[in-house]
Design a protein around this motif. Structure first.
Motif, mmCIF file in Angstrom:
data_model
loop_
_atom_site.group_PDB
_atom_site.id
_atom_site.type_symbol
_atom_site.label_atom_id
_atom_site.label_comp_id
_atom_site.label_asym_id
_atom_site.label_seq_id
_atom_site.Cartn_x
_atom_site.Cartn_y
_atom_site.Cartn_z
ATOM 1 N N UNK A 112 0.828 -1.205 0.000
ATOM 2 C CA UNK A 112 0.000 0.000 0.000
ATOM 3 C C UNK A 112 0.858 1.249 0.000
ATOM 4 N N UNK A 113 1.951 1.227 0.749
ATOM 5 C CA UNK A 113 2.820 2.409 0.833
ATOM 6 C C UNK A 113 3.699 2.550 -0.413
ATOM 7 N N UNK A 114 3.898 1.509 -1.168
ATOM 8 C CA UNK A 114 4.782 1.541 -2.342
ATOM 9 C C UNK A 114 4.047 1.974 -3.616
ATOM 10 N N UNK A 115 2.735 1.846 -3.619
ATOM 11 C CA UNK A 115 1.963 2.145 -4.836
ATOM 12 C C UNK A 115 1.517 3.601 -4.796
ATOM 13 N N UNK A 116 1.742 4.288 -5.933
ATOM 14 C CA UNK A 116 1.237 5.651 -6.057
ATOM 15 C C UNK A 116 -0.255 5.577 -6.328
ATOM 16 N N UNK B 217 -7.869 2.527 -2.610
ATOM 17 C CA UNK B 217 -8.164 2.400 -1.166
ATOM 18 C C UNK B 217 -9.246 1.357 -0.878
ATOM 19 N N UNK B 218 -10.281 1.335 -1.639
ATOM 20 C CA UNK B 218 -11.383 0.392 -1.400
ATOM 21 C C UNK B 218 -10.879 -1.051 -1.507
ATOM 22 N N UNK B 219 -10.021 -1.303 -2.467
ATOM 23 C CA UNK B 219 -9.474 -2.644 -2.644
ATOM 24 C C UNK B 219 -8.601 -3.039 -1.454
ATOM 25 N N UNK B 220 -7.739 -2.112 -1.038
ATOM 26 C CA UNK B 220 -6.861 -2.427 0.104
ATOM 27 C C UNK B 220 -7.656 -2.599 1.403
#
Length: 183
Positions: A166-170, A174-177
């Motif tokens: 989550x922190x690595x993807x620009x 959010x809903x998926x995570x």
């Protein structure tokens, strides 16, 4: 007719699958036993007849068995496999083996003389099955704890990797995570 009744009685007693004994209510002495009693306990009828009923019960529990005998006499009948505290009832074989039993006893009239008619059912197989079930339930509980522990560990690793991803993807979805974290 009484002779025919006596023959029926004899046939029933001798072919019964359970140990049967008649006990004198006054003296507590064994008056008669069937063949199954001899097979189960390893005593001959001659070795048991005229002996106290305590002969076939654990000696260290004599008082408790006497109380049950007295209870049967006073109530007229009783069925039990355990004492009030949950202790199993046993018959003692000639070789010292303790056989768990369920006892049904009743005061009957025999030739105008009341006697205690007792039937003892060997519940050894049932007790063995109970012990096996308890052992399997214990093993299942251990397997359950191990599996739950392993699943929780795997879930913690997955959760940690999701956080890092989550922190690595620009501009992460959010809903998926959030959905992945909840699952």
């Amino acid at each position: 007719m009484p002779l025919a009744d006596d023959r029926k009685y004899r046939t029933l007693i001798e072919t019964a699958p359970d140990a049967i004994f008649l006990v004198d209510m006054d003296s507590g002495r064994i008056l008669e036993v069937n063949d199954r009693t001899e097979e189960l306990l390893g005593y001959s009828a001659e070795e048991l007849v005229d002996k106290p009923i305590e002969t076939i019960h654990p000696s260290e529990e004599t008082d408790r068995y006497r109380e049950k005998f007295a209870e049967t006499v006073s109530e007229g009948s009783i069925q039990f496999s355990k004492f009030e505290d949950g202790t199993q009832i046993y018959l003692c074989a000639k070789d010292g083996e303790r056989i768990p039993v369920d006892i049904c006893a009743k005061v009957i009239d025999r030739k105008n003389d009341p006697v205690l008619f007792g039937v003892a059912r060997d519940i050894s197989e049932m007790k063995a099955y109970e012990e096996e079930i308890e052992q399997l339930a214990g093993e299942l509980a251990v397997v359950n704890r191990v599996i739950r522990h392993d699943i929780r560990n795997d879930m913690a690793v997955i959760s940690g990797w999701l956080d890092q991803l989550h922190t690595k993807i620009e501009d992460p979805p959010e809903a998926l995570f959030e959905r992945l974290q909840r699952k």
